[in-house]
Enzyme design. Structure first.
Site, mmCIF file in Angstrom:
data_model
loop_
_atom_site.group_PDB
_atom_site.id
_atom_site.type_symbol
_atom_site.label_atom_id
_atom_site.label_comp_id
_atom_site.label_asym_id
_atom_site.label_seq_id
_atom_site.Cartn_x
_atom_site.Cartn_y
_atom_site.Cartn_z
ATOM 1 N N TYR B 434 0.859 -1.507 -0.334
ATOM 2 C CA TYR B 434 0.298 -0.132 0.189
ATOM 3 C C TYR B 434 0.586 1.636 -0.170
ATOM 4 C CZ TYR B 434 -0.703 -1.173 4.905
ATOM 5 O OH TYR B 434 -0.052 -1.094 6.677
ATOM 6 N N GLU B 435 -0.055 1.981 -0.033
ATOM 7 C CA GLU B 435 0.869 3.858 -0.207
ATOM 8 C C GLU B 435 1.662 3.756 -1.560
ATOM 9 O OE1 GLU B 435 0.306 6.936 0.497
ATOM 10 O OE2 GLU B 435 -1.572 6.441 2.508
ATOM 11 N N GLY B 436 1.556 2.910 -2.781
ATOM 12 C CA GLY B 436 2.059 3.105 -3.817
ATOM 13 C C GLY B 436 3.532 1.659 -4.305
#
Lengths: 594, 594
Positions: B434-436
């Site tokens: 997550y978060e890229g």
């Protein structure tokens, strides 16, 4: 997404890399030829795809269950096992005298890759039977071989290996279960064993337990352990089943993965048992079959890795995000993004390397039994011994790493259980632990397997790798050659260094500090060697117009992928190998602040 | 085994490595000094140990639950959250104007490491609030800052970030949620968002959703996305809560880990929303706070790794197997076996490297806001930008790897869920996603962060590493020096090569093929640099008689462990960096046989 058995890749690895056809030349496998190889892989693959793979996720969800002193297999597993037994899959490499098909172990290993890939929890059941069969075949009495072996080979009964106790895991010498003579040739077995895979279940009428325990007068430590056989149901003289024996499961573990494989705590309370082999030599007897079990676990690593790879590849071909730098397409399959392609390619390269290492170990084991001369058998035994810890540890580490990358390729969906990728990540995690942790494998490699013949087996591998390096000049130039050359030099340096430190009584900690990195180095470089041989074979087939050209070109590119992404590790392994025991000693409790 | 917050190590990393005291010199943090640093870390550590850690395993077992359009937090979590809010922990680094304590972000990051380590599922709730606070602080209207910010900073309300849609994950430009003006300054928000962490729960009265959506006349793609704010309950002019807004969770995901963190599918059905910032600049607004969120996720990787390490270390000190080659003791703690000691030492070295990378990123972020001159602020902004993808990806990869090694140290027990090690392995797996995803981080590094200033930030880091190398000559000789030197040279070569390929229009695929290995190289070497600076600081403190000598000696040995086991990877990363896009292109569908 369903599982597709990689029949073509398996056949390629067996024939073009592992050298299974050398086995035919020994004359020991009259029923084996290339057609049989393909037929076995096709049939095994089909069974794994159609019967076992569909049970994998349901088995994970439901798990095996324990109640009232008995284990029930996950829904559908008992029926699948019956089909497996009826197909003769347990007896693929067993002796004809016991009703087996007497095919090469290497072929059996390849067939079992598809079983593990389709359903790792299921595959453990016959895998443990194979280990028990091997132990009985090598050390059983004529009675035991007549009374039990055929029914294990047919799959009518399963086998279980019962070694670990709470205080005796990696250190089996600490085990305390006892076996007292009953005066009639049988023994009374008492103690508790843990982590007993498929130690109880309802898929067969009987289960044969191979149990390590101590005789009353046995010396302390590892030299006082004997091997016993205890049937879940006593077997009468006429072969029919009698009373329930005095042992039972008292629980199963709630585990991270392989939920459908019951991991039993077994309690033996004066169970009737028979001695297998010689008194106080149980540990040695166990180790004669441990090689086979360990390469089997390596194959599990390959299977779960290939399953995770296939799952991720299918997703990458389907999922569309962003613009491809190659095709210019907006909303391109993520397979067409270089970083995703790189991840999948390296996964594939490691899978093929691990597969070839395991299958080569299998061929070496077959040759160690069947090669023409004692010298040749000794040579192959040395090869088998050297490769076994590498096959086990390197392949199972690859299994965990590749299953993790499989989750990653899926992005957020990979973390959602129903996608399926997470199960492979959970299941894969056990393989580096059981049948001797990978740390134990590394210690076995540097402490025993490497030096037992003065390094001859390792030096033979190095010489063969150099020969392949020479051949490789006809296929590549530049980096793919240089990287292999540097890597072979690292293996040579590291091998000589370890043999040197091992010869020094003050060098024991240095050798142990190097163990993990040395095993990884050997796996990395031998894996590269396997892919290089595959590339050479692919080139030959291309030249001969024999096979799918694009796929054969893929084998040539795959070695280059591996050379760029894996072989370069050799120098870093070398640094870790030389770190020395003293540095680790400095990292004591106070240094860590505990 | 309970969690112990590594307060001494955190303070050391902040002061001796990350350079937090430089922040004090800016004058921007009048309330900050060394005593405050220690007091904050002690208090955060105690809260994490006593309140959050005991809820970690129960939270994993019970999970958050969904029923009838509402999410209920796992048992005990709502109460723990109230205590967290009451302690003022959400406002540590928030501006005083919003009721925060205006302390450095870097200190907040360090305090949050203990939260993530104690209970990663819990930590996500305030972490997402911090991201929402940051977005509002940077882009909110005065009304929004007055009406909402203080209640988020106090923890009375939480925040959620709502970006992903089923067809728009890594490619946010593909999102389709819409926001239509209502004519009264508000908008009507419609669409579905997935993977919304803590998107609904019962721990607070209100939840502030920051949502990406398209205005009716917006251009297609990433330049037509705006940022909106939607409250779960509408907020009246007097600040009291009004009607329930028209959005709700329609389900939560069944995940591999972080079970107590509800991952919601959110449905917006004409929800009342406010625009945040400028129309069609939502993606840019989101990215201004993305740096902070990404280093926060990096810190999660550090936290879960340290938790897994502590768990494994405690087991290794307790579990007795075999004879130690060092002590000669039979039945020695496995900590006294070199291979186990090596594993734990490398885990520890990577944790301290990752921690220092993340905290240095935090200090850079603080300096980028508060340094004295525009030039200095630009310099630090460049440093923050460069380090952020490395902090996120390298630390979270380390989290997964170390959690896996934590399972391994436990042997068979590691695979049994009640041991606890398996939960860390499951929880850790989300952070690289997550978060890229970490692949996106690598592409961000080579595609933007490295070249946006012509490589100036990377070159500044290289110059500083060379200065440290010079200093290191006073502490070590031989291998520990050579390895760092070789590693720096690899960074230099790789950086110039990528800048060169990036300047060539035909080089795009080469750069992307190199992305992952370049990020890993940077993480490996910058991590080594951090440990080297730690070792130099430890030496200085030893000389000054300042601190526990054994523990300070441990910092000196730790760099050597890292140099032997990690820095050597530099040459292999270099090989992978240079593999080129064409090789990957050859690994197409046909080559893979699909």
């Amino acid at each position: 997404m369903t599982y597709r058995a990689p029949v073509r890749d398996l056949a390629f690895s067996l024939t073009a890399v592992a050298g299974i056809d050398d086995l035919a030349a020994t004359g020991a496998f009259p029923d084996y030829d290339g057609d049989v190889l393909n037929a076995v892989l096709e049939a095994a693959g089909q069974f794994s795809e159609e019967v076992l793979a569909p049970l994998n996720r349901p088995g994970d969800l439901a798990g095996a269950t324990y109640a009232n002193g008995a284990v029930t297999a996950a829904p559908g597993f008992a029926d699948a096992y019956s089909q497996f037994a009826a197909g003769g899959w347990t007896g693929l490499a067993a002796p004809a005298s016991a009703g087996g098909q007497a095919l090469p172990k290497a072929l059996e290993l390849a067939a079992f890759e598809t079983v593990h890939a389709a359903n790792m929890a299921f595959g453990l059941c016959p895998m443990l039977s194979l280990a028990a069969i091997e132990a009985l075949e090598a050390h059983g009495t004529e009675h035991q071989k007549t009374a039990y072996l055929p029914r294990m080979v047919s799959g009518e009964w399963t086998g279980a290996m019962c070694l670990t106790e709470p205080q005796a895991g990696s250190d089996l010498g600490a085990l305390t279960s006892t076996a007292t003579p009953n005066g009639d040739g049988t023994y009374s077995l008492t103690g508790q064993k843990i982590y007993i895979t498929w130690g109880d279940h309802d898929a067969t009428d009987n289960i044969v337990h191979m149990v390590l325990a101590r005789l009353p007068d046995a010396p302390a430590g590892p030299k006082g352990i004997s091997l016993f056989l205890a049937n879940k149901f006593l077997v009468k003289a006429d072969g029919t089943l009698g009373d329930r024996n005095a042992f039972r499961p008292v629980g199963i573990e709630h585990k991270l993965g392989i939920h459908a494989s019951p991991t039993c705590v077994m309690q033996y309370e004066g169970a009737t048992a028979e001695l297998v082999g010689r008194p106080n030599e149980g540990l040695a007897h166990m180790f004669t079959m441990m090689n086979a079990a360990r390469v089997g676990v390596g194959m599990e690593g390959v299977g779960i890795a290939d399953r995770a790879y296939q799952h991720a590849l299918a997703y990458a071909l389907d999922r569309r995000q962003g613009r491809s730098v190659w095709t210019g397409e907006a909303g391109a399959p993520i397979f067409d993004h270089p970083d995703v392609r790189r991840t999948l390619s390296v996964m594939k390269a490691k899978i093929e390397a691990a597969r070839a290492i395991c299958l080569s170990t299998g061929v070496a084991a077959d040759m160690a039994r069947h090669a023409a001369t004692p010298e040749m058998r000794a040579h192959w035994k040395g090869r088998e011994d050297l490769l076994t810890p590498i096959a086990k540890a390197w392949s199972t580490d690859a299994g965990v790493e590749i299953a993790s990358q499989g989750v990653q390729i899926h992005g957020g969906m990979g973390f959602v259980e129903e996608t399926g990728a997470a199960q492979f990540y959970r299941d894969a995690r056990i393989a580096p632990i059981y049948e001797g942790t990978n740390g134990i494998q590394a210690m076995d490699l540097v402490g025993r397997k490497l030096s037992q013949d003065g390094g001859a087996s390792a030096k033979a591998v190095i010489a063969e790798m150099k020969a392949t390096l020479t051949d490789l000049g006809g296929l590549y130039s530049g980096k793919p050659i240089e990287r292999f050359k540097t890597a072979i030099a690292a293996v040579e340096d590291a091998t000589l260094w370890i043999l040197d430190r091992k010869a020094d009584p003050a060098g024991a900690a240095d050798v142990l500090a190097a163990a993990d990195a040395y095993l990884k180095l050997m796996g990395d470089v031998i894996g590269g060697w396997m892919l290089a041989r595959g590339a050479l074979a692919a080139k030959a087939r291309l030249t001969a117009g024999d096979g799918d050209p694009a796929w054969l070109e893929g084998k040539i590119a795959l070695y280059e992928i591996y050379a760029a992404n894996v072989l370069g590790h050799a120098s870093s392994r070398l640094a870790a190998i030389g770190q020395g025991g003293d540095l680790l000693k400095r990292m004591g409790r106070e240094a860590l602040g505990v």
